[in-house]
Design an enzyme around this catalytic site. Structure first.
Site, short mmCIF file in Angstrom:
data_model
loop_
_atom_site.label_atom_id
_atom_site.label_comp_id
_atom_site.label_asym_id
_atom_site.label_seq_id
_atom_site.Cartn_x
_atom_site.Cartn_y
_atom_site.Cartn_z
CB VAL A 1 -1.00 0.14 1.24
CG1 VAL A 1 -1.79 1.26 1.31
CG2 VAL A 1 -1.91 -1.29 1.07
CB CYS A 2 3.86 2.18 1.83
SG CYS A 2 3.59 1.92 3.63
CB THR A 3 5.02 0.52 -3.01
OG1 THR A 3 5.75 -0.33 -2.21
CG2 THR A 3 5.55 0.58 -4.38
CG LEU B 1 5.91 7.18 -0.36
CD1 LEU B 1 5.07 6.24 0.36
CD2 LEU B 1 7.31 7.21 0.23
#
Ligand code: BEZ
Length: 211
Positions: free
Chosen positions: A44-46, A49
């Site tokens: 999810v973070c990928t 960002l």
């Protein structure tokens, strides 16, 4: 530490993927979006960002600088950025703070022990040019944030700051705005030359002033 709306955003010094910074110096006179992501090399973070990088022009238009943080170390961030660029088809163009000591995450209350003792939740702080906190959001690790909403809030906050209007439910760019109640009705025609409607004495609308 809990940070609430209207509080002065605490200053800090940090190691980032773009070098050492003093947060206030880095912000200068800009608006700021400061957000935490739980961990590097996570799906999810990928995507978050990557989306931030692609929205750089939109943040620039709003005189807004974006900075991310996680409690992973700098070298890990640098390795992960290669994956973000590759998988999200972009180039990360904003700093990511490395905070392995959790000092900054704790300063901003980004670790919620009942969610995780070790990782940050998905916090967002919008900070005004006066260094005051204008918005806080807290999302769980499993839910990616909506960056269109963050841009929408920036637009709303900047309309309020510059034109004395608020924005109604589900407002989107171009919709009518609400004249703030501190403006006396007798001052409305001069202050809002695009026109206005008085639906109730406390509910007065005007076309979006900067359109
Ligand atoms: C993610 O970014 O996919 C993620 C990070 C931490 C926990 C769960 C999901």
């Amino acid at each position: 530490m809990e940070i609430r709306l209207g509080d002065v955003a605490p200053n800090f010094k940090a190691t980032t993927t773009e070098g050492e910074i003093d947060f206030y110096d880095w912000l200068g006179d800009s608006w700021g979006v400061f957000y935490s992501h739980p961990a590097d090399f996570t799906p999810v973070c990928t995507t978050e960002l990557g989306r931030t990088a692609k929205l750089k022009d939109e943040f620039d238009k709003r005189n807004t600088k974006v900075i991310a943080i996680s409690v992973d170390p700098l070298e890990k961030h640098k390795e992960w950025i290669k994956d973000i660029n590759e998988t999200q088809n972009t180039t990360v163009n904003f700093p990511i703070i490395a905070d392995p000591s959790k000092e900054i995450a704790n300063l901003y209350g980004m670790i919620h022990p009942n969610a995780s003792d070790t990782l940050t939740v998905r916090s967002v702080f919008v900070i005004g040019p006066d260094k005051k906190v204008k918005l806080t959001l807290t999302y769980p690790a499993s839910t990616g944030r909506n960056f269109q909403e963050i841009l929408r809030v920036l637009d709303s906050l900047q309309l309020t700051a510059n034109y004395s209007v608020a924005t109604p439910v589900d407002w989107k760019d171009g919709d009518d705005c609400i004249i703030v109640n501190s403006i006396p009705t007798e001052d409305v025609p001069a202050k809002f030359p695009k026109g206005h409607k008085i639906i109730k004495p406390y509910l007065r609308t005007t076309p979006q002033p900067n359109k």
